[in-house]
Design an enzyme around this catalytic site. Structure first.
Site, PDB file in Angstrom:
ATOM      1  CB  ILE A  70       5.339  -7.037  -5.344  1.00  0.00           C
ATOM      2  CG1 ILE A  70       4.422  -6.132  -4.540  1.00  0.00           C
ATOM      3  CG2 ILE A  70       6.274  -6.223  -6.218  1.00  0.00           C
ATOM      4  CD1 ILE A  70       5.164  -5.260  -3.542  1.00  0.00           C
ATOM      5  CB  CYS A  71       4.217 -12.195  -3.762  1.00  0.00           C
ATOM      6  SG  CYS A  71       3.422 -13.368  -2.664  1.00  0.00           S
ATOM      7  CG  LEU A  72       1.745  -7.009  -1.624  1.00  0.00           C
ATOM      8  CD1 LEU A  72       0.875  -5.791  -1.857  1.00  0.00           C
ATOM      9  CD2 LEU A  72       2.920  -6.654  -0.727  1.00  0.00           C
TER      10      LEU A  72
END
Length: 118
Positions: A70-72
């Site tokens: 996931i994009c963090l």
């Protein structure tokens, strides 16, 4: 757990405590959506946050990197960097994964890309 406020379960997948796996879930419109969760503790930890992976959502949203990570970077990574070395795995889940699920799961559900577990 008794009050049913938990939303993830994880455990170490190897002897060294580097690989972790488990499940996380999110309720949307009174329906439960549950996903496998995986991550590894990076070599540079705690200076670098763990990359959280939801393999079954790979390719279903633009806010995801290769292999279901996931994009963090935009929202969580700056917060992590300001709080090194005070932040840990619980912070990555509560302040990284939690808001990501809250933003992405309703959208994916409305598009019919994911199905509830109920």
């Amino acid at each position: 757990k008794e009050s049913d406020n938990d939303w993830f379960r994880i455990s170490s997948s190897d002897q060294r405590g580097v690989k972790w796996s488990g499940t996380c879930w999110y309720y949307h419109d009174s329906l439960k959506y549950e996903f496998d969760l995986e991550f590894e503790i990076p070599v540079a930890y705690p200076a670098v946050n763990p990359e959280l992976r939801l393999p079954e959502l790979t390719g279903k949203t633009a806010k995801m990197y290769r292999d279901g990570k996931i994009c963090l970077t935009e929202h969580f990574m700056p917060l992590w960097n300001r709080n090194v070395p005070k932040f840990g795995i619980a912070h990555a889940l509560a302040l990284g994964l939690g808001p990501w699920l809250a933003a992405e799961i309703p959208d994916l559900a409305s598009k019919g890309l994911i199905q509830p577990n109920n």
